[in-house]
Design an enzyme around this catalytic site. Structure first.
Site, PDB file in Angstrom:
ATOM      1  N   GLY A  49      18.879  15.168  38.968  1.00 10.67           N
ATOM      2  CA  GLY A  49      19.044  14.206  37.890  1.00 10.67           C
ATOM      3  C   GLY A  49      18.919  14.786  36.502  1.00 10.67           C
ATOM      4  CD  GLU A  52      44.007  47.626  30.532  1.00 11.42           C
ATOM      5  OE1 GLU A  52      43.902  48.822  30.843  1.00 11.42           O
ATOM      6  OE2 GLU A  52      45.083  47.091  30.179  1.00 11.42           O
ATOM      7  CD  GLU A  73      32.959  43.623  41.851  1.00 10.64           C
ATOM      8  OE1 GLU A  73      34.058  44.188  41.905  1.00 10.64           O
ATOM      9  OE2 GLU A  73      31.924  44.202  41.486  1.00 10.64           O
ATOM     10  CG  LEU A 107      40.657  47.455  37.224  1.00  9.72           C
ATOM     11  CD1 LEU A 107      41.580  48.672  37.229  1.00  9.72           C
ATOM     12  CD2 LEU A 107      40.434  46.952  38.646  1.00  9.72           C
TER      13      LEU A 107
END
Length: 390
Positions: A341, A137, A367, A135
């Site tokens: 630390g 780009e 997501e 999905l």
């Protein structure tokens, strides 16, 4: 010391979960097989093919795929348990499984034709094929309605052109669920979803992307150049791609929330192990805050998974779980570095906390970013804005 203060871990099974032993199986696999190797994958930024083979052998890659296609048919709560434990050992491994099941296999099961299900789901379940979700780009992330990858119709099929970015499992995926628009001006209405098998002419994995965390994961650029696909590559109907993507991401958010929970637990365990035998009061406070963060994240993940399994609306619960758990993972890891630390941030020592801190940072992005989850929840709680973006 009371039993409560003496407990070695905050982990507990999701109450009433029907995991069928999945949590115990994932716990053993994560501690005995994944954890001893995770540091090497991180330092080399490479995860060997044997990881997929081992995940398949443990049946994790077919966990939620229906038995008729060779999977185990487990529910969302079992998936959340498994992802939580895998992420405790390695977020890279858990992310591979989450993407494979939540945003690759699940949309095929929900929207695929009988032929598409028969072609892909058995291979995904047995691990001979890994899935990916295309999905994002280069210039389009959260605003998916305006993606730039184009498709056009041709005799007997479609042609895709464009580039995807930050695609998990991108190079080795046997199938990529890719999204493209026929007209940028149509917004969400122009987007369709396509199943693109590995080896399709015109489909080329691009560069592998360097990241500060989630190292070892295949995060790829994918390029489509005159990529010709047959008619039966279309998942759902034309114009349904945006809805398919959003449905997949809603379920995927529960998976990423569970991964975040696992990272937070790992950071808390590493924090406790890294403190002196008699910690300072402020260090004890860090442990207390971290414990509460983990328990709160667990409750939100459990609620979202339960709602989804019951067939009830779960989008808001998924966003809340993803929003809180991803922030909790980073907060716990960050506070743990402060409390342990300098030895935790000295990379020559390869301390587990340093890796967990880098890994945790990506969880508020994938997501759906923190801002997207806040927008979703804001709309649910207050209704859509009178003006401005919807």
């Amino acid at each position: 010391m009371t039993p409560e203060t003496a407990m070695p871990s905050v982990r507990k099974p999701l109450s009433g979960a029907r995991g069928g032993g999945w949590e115990e199986r994932a716990e053993r696999f994560a501690r005995e097989w994944v954890l001893p190797r995770a540091g090497g994958w991180d330092s080399e930024d490479d995860m060997p093919p044997e990881v997929v083979r081992e995940l398949a052998r443990e049946r994790f890659l077919g966990l939620t795929i229906p038995p008729r296609y060779g999977g185990s048919g487990a529910d969302t709560r079992a998936l959340a348990e498994v992802l939580e434990r895998l992420a405790f050992g390695s977020l890279t491994v858990a992310t591979l499984v989450s993407v494979h099941l939540s945003v690759a296999a699940a949309p095929i099961e929900a929207r695929g034709t009988p032929a598409q299900k028969e072609r892909y789901l058995p291979a995904l379940a047995e691990g001979s094929m890994v899935g990916a979700f295309g999905l994002t780009e280069p210039a389009v992330g959260s605003d998916a309605q305006h993606l730039q990858t184009r498709y056009r119709r041709k005799a007997g099929g479609f042609v895709l052109d464009g580039t995807k970015m930050f695609i998990t499992n991108g190079k080795s995926a046997g199938v990529v669920l890719a999204f493209a628009t026929r007209d940028v001006g149509l917004g969400a209405r122009g987007i369709s979803a396509f199943l693109v098998p590995q080896g399709t002419p015109g489909f080329v994995p691009g560069q592998r992307l360097e990241k500060m965390g989630l190292r070892g994961s295949e995060t790829m650029e994918l390029v489509f150049r005159d990529c010709e696909l047959p008619l039966d590559s279309l998942l759902g109907e034309e114009g349904e791609g945006f809805a398919i993507a959003m449905e997949a991401l809603e379920g995927g958010r529960i998976g990423i929330a569970a991964c975040s929970l696992g990272v937070a637990e790992a950071a808390l365990e590493a924090l406790k192990a890294g403190l002196p035998s008699d910690p300072e009061p402020w260090q004890r406070s860090v442990v207390a805050r971290s414990f509460v963060d983990v328990e709160a994240a667990r409750a939100l993940v459990e609620k979202a998974a339960r709602l989804k399994d019951a067939g009830e609306p779960f989008s808001g619960a998924a966003s809340a779980a993803k929003l809180y758990a991803s922030q909790a993972a980073f907060r716990v890891a960050s506070q743990a570095l402060d409390a342990v630390g300098w030895e935790a941030v000295d990379r020559t020592r390869r301390h587990r906390l340093e890796q967990l801190f880098r890994d945790a940072r990506v969880l508020s992005i994938v997501e759906g970013t923190t801002e997207i989850q806040e927008r979703i929840l804001g709309r649910r709680l207050l209704g859509p804005p009178a003006s401005g973006p919807a």
